[in-house]
Design a protein around this motif. Structure first.
Motif, PDB file in Angstrom:
ATOM      1  N   ARG A   3       1.072  -1.075  -0.071  1.00 57.00           N
ATOM      2  CA  ARG A   3      -0.097   0.030  -0.144  1.00 57.00           C
ATOM      3  C   ARG A   3       0.938   1.295   0.003  1.00 57.00           C
ATOM      4  NH1 ARG A   3      -5.229   0.645   3.933  1.00 57.00           N
ATOM      5  NH2 ARG A   3      -5.697  -1.108   2.571  1.00 57.00           N
ATOM      6  N   LYS A   4       0.485   2.285  -0.788  1.00 55.50           N
ATOM      7  CA  LYS A   4       1.314   3.630  -0.839  1.00 55.50           C
ATOM      8  C   LYS A   4       1.143   4.234   0.445  1.00 55.50           C
ATOM      9  CE  LYS A   4       0.478   4.155  -6.069  1.00 55.50           C
ATOM     10  NZ  LYS A   4      -0.193   5.121  -6.916  1.00 55.50           N
ATOM     11  N   ILE A   6       0.863   7.142   2.847  1.00 53.25           N
ATOM     12  CA  ILE A   6       0.051   8.474   2.943  1.00 53.25           C
ATOM     13  C   ILE A   6       0.760   9.801   2.993  1.00 53.25           C
ATOM     14  CG2 ILE A   6      -1.994   9.495   4.228  1.00 53.25           C
ATOM     15  CD1 ILE A   6      -2.661   6.711   3.039  1.00 53.25           C
ATOM     16  N   THR A   7       0.550  10.568   2.019  1.00 53.07           N
ATOM     17  CA  THR A   7       1.360  11.717   1.968  1.00 53.07           C
ATOM     18  C   THR A   7       0.847  12.888   2.768  1.00 53.07           C
ATOM     19  OG1 THR A   7       0.286  12.825  -0.075  1.00 53.07           O
ATOM     20  CG2 THR A   7       1.847  10.924  -0.288  1.00 53.07           C
ATOM     21  N   THR A   8       1.642  13.860   3.109  1.00 53.18           N
ATOM     22  CA  THR A   8       1.136  14.935   3.740  1.00 53.18           C
ATOM     23  C   THR A   8       0.097  15.587   2.959  1.00 53.18           C
ATOM     24  OG1 THR A   8       3.402  15.331   4.830  1.00 53.18           O
ATOM     25  CG2 THR A   8       1.752  17.229   4.848  1.00 53.18           C
ATOM     26  N   GLU A   9       0.282  15.897   1.901  1.00 50.60           N
ATOM     27  CA  GLU A   9      -0.816  16.398   0.871  1.00 50.60           C
ATOM     28  C   GLU A   9      -2.144  15.790   1.069  1.00 50.60           C
ATOM     29  OE1 GLU A   9      -1.124  18.291  -3.711  1.00 50.60           O
ATOM     30  OE2 GLU A   9      -0.170  16.274  -3.215  1.00 50.60           O
ATOM     31  N   GLN A  10      -2.045  14.479   0.954  1.00 49.45           N
ATOM     32  CA  GLN A  10      -3.494  13.644   1.358  1.00 49.45           C
ATOM     33  C   GLN A  10      -3.943  14.059   2.519  1.00 49.45           C
ATOM     34  OE1 GLN A  10      -1.756   9.853   0.376  1.00 49.45           O
ATOM     35  NE2 GLN A  10      -2.465   9.871  -1.742  1.00 49.45           N
ATOM     36  N   ILE A  11      -3.280  14.069   3.459  1.00 46.41           N
ATOM     37  CA  ILE A  11      -3.608  13.998   4.856  1.00 46.41           C
ATOM     38  C   ILE A  11      -4.400  15.362   5.282  1.00 46.41           C
ATOM     39  CG2 ILE A  11      -2.913  14.522   7.307  1.00 46.41           C
ATOM     40  CD1 ILE A  11      -0.912  12.360   6.682  1.00 46.41           C
ATOM     41  N   GLU A  12      -3.820  16.695   4.635  1.00 40.91           N
ATOM     42  CA  GLU A  12      -4.455  17.856   4.745  1.00 40.91           C
ATOM     43  C   GLU A  12      -5.709  18.135   4.013  1.00 40.91           C
ATOM     44  OE1 GLU A  12      -0.940  20.189   3.250  1.00 40.91           O
ATOM     45  OE2 GLU A  12       0.138  20.283   5.207  1.00 40.91           O
ATOM     46  N   LYS A  13      -5.611  17.353   2.772  1.00 36.96           N
ATOM     47  CA  LYS A  13      -6.911  17.532   2.045  1.00 36.96           C
ATOM     48  C   LYS A  13      -7.994  16.791   2.714  1.00 36.96           C
ATOM     49  CE  LYS A  13      -9.226  18.866  -1.505  1.00 36.96           C
ATOM     50  NZ  LYS A  13      -9.642  20.323  -1.601  1.00 36.96           N
ATOM     51  N   ALA A  14      -7.733  15.427   3.281  1.00 34.57           N
ATOM     52  CA  ALA A  14      -8.516  14.808   3.804  1.00 34.57           C
ATOM     53  C   ALA A  14      -9.318  15.508   4.987  1.00 34.57           C
ATOM     54  CB  ALA A  14      -7.808  13.455   4.375  1.00 34.57           C
ATOM     55  N   PHE A  15      -8.523  16.292   5.662  1.00 35.28           N
ATOM     56  CA  PHE A  15      -8.855  16.754   6.836  1.00 35.28           C
ATOM     57  C   PHE A  15      -9.901  18.079   6.476  1.00 35.28           C
ATOM     58  CE2 PHE A  15      -8.915  20.499   9.878  1.00 35.28           C
ATOM     59  CZ  PHE A  15      -9.032  19.724  10.989  1.00 35.28           C
ATOM     60  N   GLU A  16      -9.552  18.730   5.294  1.00 36.17           N
ATOM     61  CA  GLU A  16     -10.451  19.738   4.646  1.00 36.17           C
ATOM     62  C   GLU A  16     -11.760  19.190   4.420  1.00 36.17           C
ATOM     63  OE1 GLU A  16      -9.725  22.731   5.492  1.00 36.17           O
ATOM     64  OE2 GLU A  16      -7.798  22.511   6.062  1.00 36.17           O
ATOM     65  N   ASP A  40      -4.795  10.544  -5.711  1.00 35.67           N
ATOM     66  CA  ASP A  40      -4.639   8.969  -6.028  1.00 35.67           C
ATOM     67  C   ASP A  40      -4.345   8.361  -4.614  1.00 35.67           C
ATOM     68  OD1 ASP A  40      -3.461   7.009  -7.169  1.00 35.67           O
ATOM     69  OD2 ASP A  40      -1.078   7.497  -7.061  1.00 35.67           O
ATOM     70  N   MET A  41      -5.640   8.288  -3.804  1.00 28.37           N
ATOM     71  CA  MET A  41      -5.496   7.830  -2.607  1.00 28.37           C
ATOM     72  C   MET A  41      -6.513   6.578  -2.661  1.00 28.37           C
ATOM     73  SD  MET A  41      -6.415   9.549   0.912  1.00 28.37           S
ATOM     74  CE  MET A  41      -5.913   9.154   2.772  1.00 28.37           C
ATOM     75  N   ASN A  42      -5.827   5.516  -1.636  1.00 31.30           N
ATOM     76  CA  ASN A  42      -6.784   4.239  -1.819  1.00 31.30           C
ATOM     77  C   ASN A  42      -7.985   4.488  -1.561  1.00 31.30           C
ATOM     78  OD1 ASN A  42      -7.846   2.160   0.085  1.00 31.30           O
ATOM     79  ND2 ASN A  42      -6.438   1.015  -1.318  1.00 31.30           N
ATOM     80  N   PRO A  43      -9.170   3.817  -2.118  1.00 31.61           N
ATOM     81  CA  PRO A  43     -10.600   4.302  -1.644  1.00 31.61           C
ATOM     82  C   PRO A  43     -10.943   3.956   0.010  1.00 31.61           C
ATOM     83  CG  PRO A  43     -10.502   3.229  -3.613  1.00 31.61           C
ATOM     84  CD  PRO A  43      -9.065   3.254  -3.284  1.00 31.61           C
ATOM     85  N   SER A  44     -10.333   3.069   0.312  1.00 34.82           N
ATOM     86  CA  SER A  44     -10.801   2.709   1.758  1.00 34.82           C
ATOM     87  C   SER A  44     -10.052   3.584   2.823  1.00 34.82           C
ATOM     88  CB  SER A  44     -10.265   1.249   2.192  1.00 34.82           C
ATOM     89  OG  SER A  44     -10.484   1.029   3.540  1.00 34.82           O
ATOM     90  N   SER A  45      -8.832   3.976   2.306  1.00 33.39           N
ATOM     91  CA  SER A  45      -8.264   4.924   3.260  1.00 33.39           C
ATOM     92  C   SER A  45      -8.978   6.204   3.203  1.00 33.39           C
ATOM     93  CB  SER A  45      -6.676   4.970   2.523  1.00 33.39           C
ATOM     94  OG  SER A  45      -5.868   3.939   3.170  1.00 33.39           O
ATOM     95  N   ALA A  46      -9.156   6.641   1.849  1.00 30.44           N
ATOM     96  CA  ALA A  46      -9.886   7.890   1.679  1.00 30.44           C
ATOM     97  C   ALA A  46     -11.058   8.002   2.512  1.00 30.44           C
ATOM     98  CB  ALA A  46     -10.143   8.246   0.092  1.00 30.44           C
TER      99      ALA A  46
END
Length: 238
Positions: A3-4, A6-16, A40-46
């Motif tokens: 599994r890839k 999780i990046t900082t960019e993904q975390i910040e966007k997920a929070f917003e 490009d985030m895994n659906p389950s993680s998203a």
């Protein structure tokens, strides 16, 4: 398949997205495609990373795991953007998650537990229920004899104000008497307090509960020590 990360960019966007879902009462499923298609985030993680924001803000146990970086980021953002009561709910949600995870995997999730303890301390230090700091100043103006007389009949167990967020009504006499006992000197490193308080020009030391109130520790002078900020941090994180 690996599994890839999780990046900082993904975390910040997920929070917003989680904030928007929570504030506007819109289903997470409406926002998940943004993380999947654009980041490009895994659906389950998203799903989990967006969902967890709402769980933190309501103090509910979340069962999907978010990583250490996300836990720190989410709590820091809630601390910055919302009242302290919201942070209390968030750390309670983290505690419930840790208990849940431990029951399922026997893993203490030590890095996340340290983050939980960090923000629990922030809440304990900054939540001035009923102007607690002002009550301490008033108590400090009394003589030690007067405080000790009141403490003889005072309950040693701190009263739980709100079981949902675990806030405790502390005794100002305990704080004042502990500071009086220390006489401006850290009870651990034996150095003088680093500065004087603006409010009353008294030496700045922090009163630490040796056994935390949330762990059943007594709000009593025998369970407290007056520490300089450095020693206080070392007690919790050293």
């Amino acid at each position: 398949m690996t599994r890839k990360r999780i990046t900082t960019e993904q975390i910040e966007k997920a929070f917003e997205l989680g904030i928007k879902s929570f504030n506007d009462n819109i289903s997470v499923s409406n926002f998940k495609p943004v993380l999947v298609n654009d980041f490009d985030m895994n659906p389950s993680s998203a799903q989990g990373y967006i969902e967890t924001v709402g769980e933190l803000l309501t103090g509910h146990c979340y069962t999907r795991t978010i990583n250490t970086q996300a836990t720190e980021y989410y709590l820091s953002q809630i601390y910055q953007r919302y009242p302290l009561t919201s942070l209390n709910l968030a750390i309670e949600a983290v505690r419930k998650h840790l208990d849940y995870y431990l029951s399922k995997t026997s893993s203490p999730q030590e890095p996340i537990r340290l983050i939980y303890e960090k923000y629990a301390i922030i809440c304990e230090q900054e939540f001035d229920h009923d102007d607690f700091e002002d009550k301490v100043i008033i108590a400090k103006k009394d003589s030690s004899e007067s405080r000790l007389f009141r403490l003889k009949s005072a309950p040693k167990q701190a009263k739980l104000i709100d079981a949902k967020t675990k806030l405790y009504r502390r005794n100002p006499d305990v704080v004042a008497e502990t500071l009086y006992r220390a006489k401006g000197t850290c009870e651990r490193c034996k150095q003088e307090a680093p500065f004087l308080r603006k409010k009353d020009n008294s030496p700045y030391l922090e009163v630490h509960h040796i056994k935390m109130l949330s762990a059943g520790g007594l709000d009593w002078t025998e369970n407290t020590e007056a520490l300089c900020p450095n020693c206080h941090r070392e007690k919790h994180f050293g």
